[in-house]
Design a protein around this motif. Structure first.
Motif, short mmCIF file in Angstrom:
data_model
loop_
_atom_site.label_atom_id
_atom_site.label_comp_id
_atom_site.label_asym_id
_atom_site.label_seq_id
_atom_site.Cartn_x
_atom_site.Cartn_y
_atom_site.Cartn_z
N GLU A 1 3.48 13.18 2.74
CA GLU A 1 2.95 12.94 1.29
C GLU A 1 1.57 13.48 1.31
O GLU A 1 1.02 13.96 0.06
CB GLU A 1 3.11 11.49 0.93
N LEU A 2 0.84 13.41 2.20
CA LEU A 2 -0.65 13.54 2.23
C LEU A 2 -1.03 15.08 3.03
O LEU A 2 -2.06 15.32 3.45
CB LEU A 2 -1.54 12.77 2.80
N ALA A 3 0.30 15.88 3.07
CA ALA A 3 -0.17 17.25 3.86
C ALA A 3 -1.27 18.13 3.10
O ALA A 3 -1.87 18.55 3.89
CB ALA A 3 1.17 18.19 4.04
N VAL B 1 0.56 -1.19 0.02
CA VAL B 1 0.03 -0.14 0.09
C VAL B 1 1.05 1.23 -0.13
O VAL B 1 1.98 1.31 0.83
CB VAL B 1 -1.01 -0.07 1.26
N LYS B 2 0.36 2.30 -0.70
CA LYS B 2 1.15 3.49 -0.73
C LYS B 2 0.16 4.87 -0.72
O LYS B 2 -1.21 4.44 -0.41
CB LYS B 2 1.88 3.89 -2.25
N PRO B 3 0.84 5.95 -0.15
CA PRO B 3 -0.11 6.80 0.17
C PRO B 3 -1.51 7.15 -0.71
O PRO B 3 -2.26 7.95 -0.34
CB PRO B 3 0.80 8.04 0.48
N ASP B 4 -1.22 6.90 -1.79
CA ASP B 4 -2.32 7.47 -2.97
C ASP B 4 -3.59 6.78 -2.54
O ASP B 4 -4.45 6.88 -3.06
CB ASP B 4 -1.73 7.09 -4.24
N GLN C 1 -16.63 12.27 -7.21
CA GLN C 1 -16.38 13.58 -7.20
C GLN C 1 -15.50 13.98 -6.11
O GLN C 1 -14.61 14.65 -6.78
CB GLN C 1 -17.59 14.58 -7.20
N ILE C 2 -15.72 13.50 -4.96
CA ILE C 2 -14.63 13.91 -3.81
C ILE C 2 -13.41 13.17 -4.12
O ILE C 2 -12.32 14.05 -4.01
CB ILE C 2 -15.33 13.44 -2.61
N SER C 3 -13.45 11.98 -4.80
CA SER C 3 -12.16 11.47 -5.02
C SER C 3 -11.19 12.18 -6.05
O SER C 3 -9.87 12.05 -5.86
CB SER C 3 -12.26 9.88 -5.35
N GLN C 4 -11.85 12.51 -6.92
CA GLN C 4 -11.33 13.40 -8.03
C GLN C 4 -10.81 14.60 -7.53
O GLN C 4 -9.53 15.07 -7.57
CB GLN C 4 -12.22 13.64 -9.22
N THR C 5 -11.30 15.25 -6.48
CA THR C 5 -10.87 16.38 -6.02
C THR C 5 -9.71 15.93 -5.12
O THR C 5 -8.50 16.78 -4.99
CB THR C 5 -11.82 16.98 -4.84
N ILE C 6 -9.54 14.96 -4.43
CA ILE C 6 -8.49 14.46 -3.59
C ILE C 6 -7.34 14.30 -4.61
O ILE C 6 -6.06 14.66 -4.36
CB ILE C 6 -8.95 13.18 -2.87
N LYS C 7 -7.56 13.48 -5.43
CA LYS C 7 -6.33 12.94 -6.63
C LYS C 7 -5.76 14.38 -7.20
O LYS C 7 -4.44 14.62 -7.19
CB LYS C 7 -6.76 12.58 -7.62
N ARG C 8 -6.40 15.57 -7.24
CA ARG C 8 -5.94 16.73 -7.78
C ARG C 8 -5.11 17.37 -6.87
O ARG C 8 -4.10 18.39 -7.19
CB ARG C 8 -7.07 17.90 -8.48
N SER C 9 -5.47 17.18 -5.58
CA SER C 9 -4.76 18.15 -4.54
C SER C 9 -3.28 17.44 -4.29
O SER C 9 -2.43 17.83 -3.57
CB SER C 9 -5.51 18.11 -3.30
N LEU C 10 -3.16 15.87 -4.62
CA LEU C 10 -1.95 15.43 -4.31
C LEU C 10 -0.88 15.44 -5.08
O LEU C 10 -1.03 15.53 -6.29
CB LEU C 10 -2.22 13.78 -4.01
#
Length: 639
Positions: free
Chosen positions: A566-568, A319-322, A630-639
């Protein structure tokens, strides 16, 4: 195994639309992809989604009695069903299903049928003659059940989101549920996070008719200690009962396997499964490959050693932070936020295992039952600590402890964190110490956090004070079984495994093993400060000391370290002043202070920040109506 749902009229007569059952069933389809069924009559509507495990062809539900007057839907497994069928030889069975025994036992014994059942279950049984619905939950709360009243009827379901699918219900935050969540990182029964929706408490049942809704507890452990029994006697009895539990729970008409972390509990389950299996056991493990914290949490070497020892068919996932992109999906499945990163790892290893098996055995419950948590050692070390003069403890040791760094993502820092927590709780009363060990935000802090504070109070502390157990270890267990075990660990285990259509069984929580274990004297359970002493002795001929005496490690991801590195950006995105104030549930100042302490390493606030993060994502899902994608896409764009 399945999901159940239904409605019963309180103001009669009443008819329910079939579409309502479809709405409830569709939203829980992941729990039962193999089959569905429903029953509709005056004043009652019952539905189910089935994951076929026993009697694949004939186990369709609802199941009715010969005369049609009794109708049953059940989520779970009755492990002693073969024994019960033999004892019910005079009854006519329609199927080979395990749950049909409930109908015949009810015909003979009424609600006392519950005392004969060994298993995990939540069921609803309609008695047409009495015009009464009987709803029950298993002794340890392995299977969840929610219910709510509205517009003259009661709705119930395995998942609260199914109740929200009905046109009369709307998602609103329960103030008491939110208060308890902030304090504990999960929502203890009878509350849920949704206003008006309740959780049926462990070992309880409801009787519902047109005149009343009555709740009754039908079981609790007897904590009468058997001080005269020898250590060897306890070792033998524990081993025999655990082995019987594992063997009983291996009954299945579909492929099964085991989660394997390399800890004592999962290793014990795998060892005993191997003894009772003619084929190599399939085992599944999860690990981390990111940074020092990942290595600290990584248990794969231990899992491999156990797998090799017993010749299992072993597979691993890294498992990785993503993986945080999964948070919205998983919180949707959970129905309520949980500040425990174990739900992430449980889902990932479940998804991995589901490619090959339909049933999995887990070691959940072993730590609670056999004294595996460090907090259980608090009373043991307290006796030694209190021999130090009070002035020295209060004037020197306590002030120094406050200055210690606090982090859980390395061996050294984790030791300092535990030392700091011990010293800070040492001068408190017994129930206050227990609450300090378990809390996320204190009751006083939750008062500061809430925009609309409630009267201060802790349900956990109330459970502890009302426990009938005399020894402190068993008071902690008694409280755990009614709160964290059922509403955190078992809830996330059920929801995450069933999100992948995987049935999870927990042999350590066989009620007969629990009834035996709680009679063990406290001084033997953790003899000389050794966690799980009696259990380890019972397994000493099966497992090596490298497994039995390895350091305790939780089954979770290193989110605290990830949130610093990684997730700051995830905290900046979801836990910021503007968003908190717009949401209107919490106040910002204490949150800001908590963030600062965690980022500096002065204090470890992984649980606090995960609680706040998951709460906001849950709000966006259930209050704002955003989709998980929708929320997952927002998270991915922030990382």
């Amino acid at each position: 195994m399945c999901g159940i749902h239904g409605l019963v009229a309180l103001n009669r007569p009443q008819q329910f639309p079939a579409d309502w059952l479809n709405l409830m069933g569709d939203i829980t389809a992941h729990r039962g992809p193999d089959d569905s069924g429903y029953f509709l009559a005056d004043n009652i509507a019952l539905g189910m989604r089935r994951l076929s495990v026993i009697d694949l062809a004939g186990g369709h539900q609802p199941i009715s009695s010969d005369d049609g007057q009794l109708v049953l839907i059940c989520n779970g497994e009755i492990y002693n069903y073969r024994q019960l069928r033999a004892e019910l030889a005079g009854c006519q069975f329609k199927t080979q299903s395990d749950v049909e025994v409930i109908l015949h036992l009810y015909q003979l014994h009424g609600v006392d049928c519950l005392r004969f059942l060994n298993g995990m279950f939540a069921f609803a049984l309609w008695d047409n003659r009495k015009q009464q619905l009987f709803i029950a939950r298993d002794r340890l709360g392995i299977k969840p059940l929610y219910y709510a009243e509205k517009q003259g009827y009661l709705a119930f379901s395995t998942e609260s989101k199914a109740i929200l699918a009905l046109p009369d219900f709307k998602a609103e935050v329960c103030p008491h549920g939110l208060q308890q969540y902030l304090q504990l990182g999960y929502v203890p029964a009878p509350y849920s996070m949704f206003n008006g929706i309740r959780k049926l408490e462990v070992a309880s049942y409801l009787l519902i008719d047109k005149d009343s809704i009555r709740q009754q507890q039908y079981w609790q452990p007897d904590f009468q200690q058997h001080e005269h029994d020898s250590e060897q006697s306890w070792v033998r009895r524990i081993r025999e009962q655990l082995e019987q539990s594992v063997a009983m729970q291996m009954v299945s008409d579909v492929p099964l396997g085991a989660f394997l972390s390399g800890g004592v509990d999962s290793s014990a389950v795998v060892a005993l499964m191997s003894k009772h299996s003619s084929q190599p056991v399939k085992t599944y493990a999860i690990g981390f490959d990111t940074g020092g914290a990942g290595q600290f949490y990584n248990e794969l070497p231990y899992a491999r050693a156990v797998a090799e020892l017993f010749g299992t068919q072993h597979k691993e996932i890294l498992v990785k932070p993503d993986v945080v992109g999964l948070l919205p999906k998983l919180l949707w499945h959970l129905d309520e936020p949980v500040a425990d990163s174990a739900f992430i790892t449980t889902y990932l290893v479940s998804e991995f295992a589901r490619k090959e098996v339909t049933v999995i055995l887990s070691g959940v419950g072993g730590d609670e039952l056999f004294g595996g948590y460090r907090r259980y050692l608090g009373e043991h070390y307290l006796q030694k600590y209190q021999k130090i003069p009070a002035w020295l403890r209060q004037r020197l040791i306590s002030p120094l402890a406050k200055k210690l760094p606090s982090d859980r993502h390395s061996k050294w820092l984790n030791t300092l964190r535990l030392t700091k927590a011990f010293v800070q709780s040492a001068e408190l009363s017994e129930d206050e110490r227990y609450l300090r060990y378990m809390q996320v935000f204190s009751p006083q802090q939750s008062q500061q956090l809430l925009q609309q504070p409630l009267a201060a109070g802790s349900l956990l502390q109330q459970r502890y004070q009302h426990s009938k157990a005399e020894q402190s270890l068993w008071r902690m267990f008694d409280t755990d079984r009614q709160t964290q075990l059922a509403d955190d660990l078992l809830l996330l285990t059920d929801k995450m495994t069933m999100a992948t259509s995987l049935e999870c069984r927990v042999p350590f929580l066989d009620h007969q093993l629990v009834e035996l274990a709680v009679q063990m004297p406290q001084q033997l359970v953790m003899k000389n400060g050794r966690l799980k002493h009696l259990l380890k002795e019972a397994l000493s001929d099966m497992l090596p000391t490298t497994i039995l005496d390895r350091a305790k490690r939780g089954f979770g991801a290193p989110l605290g370290a990830w949130l610093k590195q990684e997730l700051a950006g995830l905290l900046t995105l979801f836990v910021n002043q503007q968003r908190v104030e717009q949401r209107g549930l919490l106040s910002w100042p204490l949150i800001a202070h908590t963030l600062q302490l965690h980022q500096s390493g002065q204090e470890d606030h992984t649980d606090h920040l995960l609680a706040l993060l998951n709460l906001e994502i849950w709000c966006q899902l259930y209050l704002d109506g955003q989709t998980a994608e929708q929320i997952s896409q927002t998270i991915k764009r922030s990382l």
